[in-house]
Write an enzyme that holds these catalytic residues in place. Structure first.
Site, PDB file in Angstrom:
ATOM      1  N   CYS A 107      -1.755   7.914   0.947  1.00 12.61           N
ATOM      2  CA  CYS A 107      -0.687   7.109   1.293  1.00 12.61           C
ATOM      3  C   CYS A 107      -1.477   6.182  -0.304  1.00 12.61           C
ATOM      4  O   CYS A 107      -2.396   6.410  -1.059  1.00 12.61           O
ATOM      5  CB  CYS A 107      -0.853   5.766   2.252  1.00 12.61           C
ATOM      6  N   ASN A 156      -4.563   3.904   1.206  1.00 13.06           N
ATOM      7  CA  ASN A 156      -5.718   4.055   2.919  1.00 13.06           C
ATOM      8  C   ASN A 156      -6.435   3.141   2.849  1.00 13.06           C
ATOM      9  O   ASN A 156      -7.302   3.108   3.566  1.00 13.06           O
ATOM     10  CB  ASN A 156      -7.078   5.112   1.494  1.00 13.06           C
ATOM     11  N   CYS A 185      -3.684   1.276   5.149  1.00 16.45           N
ATOM     12  CA  CYS A 185      -2.621   0.876   6.280  1.00 16.45           C
ATOM     13  C   CYS A 185      -2.052   1.822   6.940  1.00 16.45           C
ATOM     14  O   CYS A 185      -2.403   3.240   7.969  1.00 16.45           O
ATOM     15  CB  CYS A 185      -1.667   0.287   5.157  1.00 16.45           C
ATOM     16  N   ARG A 186      -1.451   2.782   6.304  1.00 16.08           N
ATOM     17  CA  ARG A 186       0.048   4.295   6.728  1.00 16.08           C
ATOM     18  C   ARG A 186      -1.314   5.195   6.915  1.00 16.08           C
ATOM     19  O   ARG A 186      -1.756   5.819   8.357  1.00 16.08           O
ATOM     20  CB  ARG A 186       0.514   4.167   5.670  1.00 16.08           C
ATOM     21  N   SER A 187      -2.215   6.149   5.851  1.00 15.80           N
ATOM     22  CA  SER A 187      -2.785   7.091   6.163  1.00 15.80           C
ATOM     23  C   SER A 187      -4.269   7.064   6.679  1.00 15.80           C
ATOM     24  O   SER A 187      -4.324   7.955   7.354  1.00 15.80           O
ATOM     25  CB  SER A 187      -3.170   7.673   4.257  1.00 15.80           C
ATOM     26  N   ASP A 241       5.793   1.002   3.239  1.00 18.92           N
ATOM     27  CA  ASP A 241       4.730   0.402   3.080  1.00 18.92           C
ATOM     28  C   ASP A 241       4.778  -1.086   4.144  1.00 18.92           C
ATOM     29  O   ASP A 241       5.909  -1.338   3.933  1.00 18.92           O
ATOM     30  CB  ASP A 241       4.797   0.790   1.301  1.00 18.92           C
TER      31      ASP A 241
HETATM   32  P1  4NP Z   1      -0.459   1.626   2.027  1.00 15.30           P
HETATM   33  O1  4NP Z   1      -0.642  -0.024   2.094  1.00 15.30           O
HETATM   34  O2  4NP Z   1      -1.036   2.642   0.655  1.00 15.30           O
HETATM   35  O3  4NP Z   1      -0.248   1.997   3.148  1.00 15.30           O
HETATM   36  O4  4NP Z   1      -2.536   1.715   2.827  1.00 15.30           O
HETATM   37  C1  4NP Z   1      -1.367  -0.606   0.730  1.00 15.30           C
HETATM   38  C2  4NP Z   1      -2.248  -1.497   0.826  1.00 15.30           C
HETATM   39  C3  4NP Z   1      -2.476  -1.640  -0.106  1.00 15.30           C
HETATM   40  C4  4NP Z   1      -1.959  -1.977  -1.222  1.00 15.30           C
HETATM   41  C5  4NP Z   1      -0.813  -1.447  -1.165  1.00 15.30           C
HETATM   42  C6  4NP Z   1      -0.066  -0.813  -0.255  1.00 15.30           C
HETATM   43  N1  4NP Z   1      -2.411  -2.659  -2.291  1.00 15.30           N
HETATM   44  O5  4NP Z   1      -1.509  -3.325  -3.433  1.00 15.30           O
HETATM   45  O6  4NP Z   1      -3.517  -3.072  -2.544  1.00 15.30           O
END
Ligand code: 4NP
Length: 156
Positions: free
Chosen positions: A10, A13, A15-17, A125
């Protein structure tokens, strides 16, 4: 038989992955097939390298009996494109970023829900969303990972 090596990717790294990694392992364990897969996760971005998963991902995983609290964020590396059999992006942007980074390995890169369930859906996201978004995220990942495991079983 050699395990199928799967990398979930994602943006951050956190939240989702990492949740996908934990859910995939749990789904395989429950089915008695944990040795059939090797799972990891990474982000296309580097903002959260070394960070634990988002507390909302840790909490929803825990609610379903999965512990991801010790995972740490890392960025996708060039070596990953050799080390993994399939690299599954959570959304279309992840897939584009991955293919751009390593065009020679583009055939290994897929949209997770498309590859797992033949559904042209992003895993959205949830970073700026509420806790309910993490419940929806969990349900989507559980459905996708179960379907992915079944697909891998059919392919072997
Ligand atoms: P992820 O979510 O891609 O599912 O881990 C996010 C976590 C952090 C950010 C964006 C999306 N960020 O902008 O810091």
């Amino acid at each position: 038989m050699k395990p199928t090596r799967i990398l979930f990717v994602c943006l951050g790294n956190i939240c989702r992955s990492p949740l996908a990694e934990g859910v995939m392992r749990a789904v395989a364990e429950r089915a008695g097939h944990v040795n059939a897969i090797l799972v990891d996760s990474a982000g296309t971005g580097d903002w959260h390298v070394g960070d634990p998963p988002d507390r909302r991902s840790i909490a929803i995983a825990r609610a379903y009996g999965i512990d991801i609290a010790n995972f740490r964020g890392r960025q996708v590396a060039a070596a990953d494109f050799d080390a993994f059999d399939m690299i599954l992006g959570m959304d279309g942007r992840n897939v584009c970023d991955l293919r751009e980074r390593m065009p020679a390995a583009a055939h290994k890169v897929h949209l997770f829900m498309k590859y797992a369930m033949d559904r042209d859906d992003d895993v959205p996201d949830p970073y700026y969303e509420t806790e309910e978004a993490f419940e929806r995220l969990y349900q989507m990942l559980e459905a996708g990972c179960s379907s992915l495991l079944a697909k891998l079983g059919r392919a072997s």
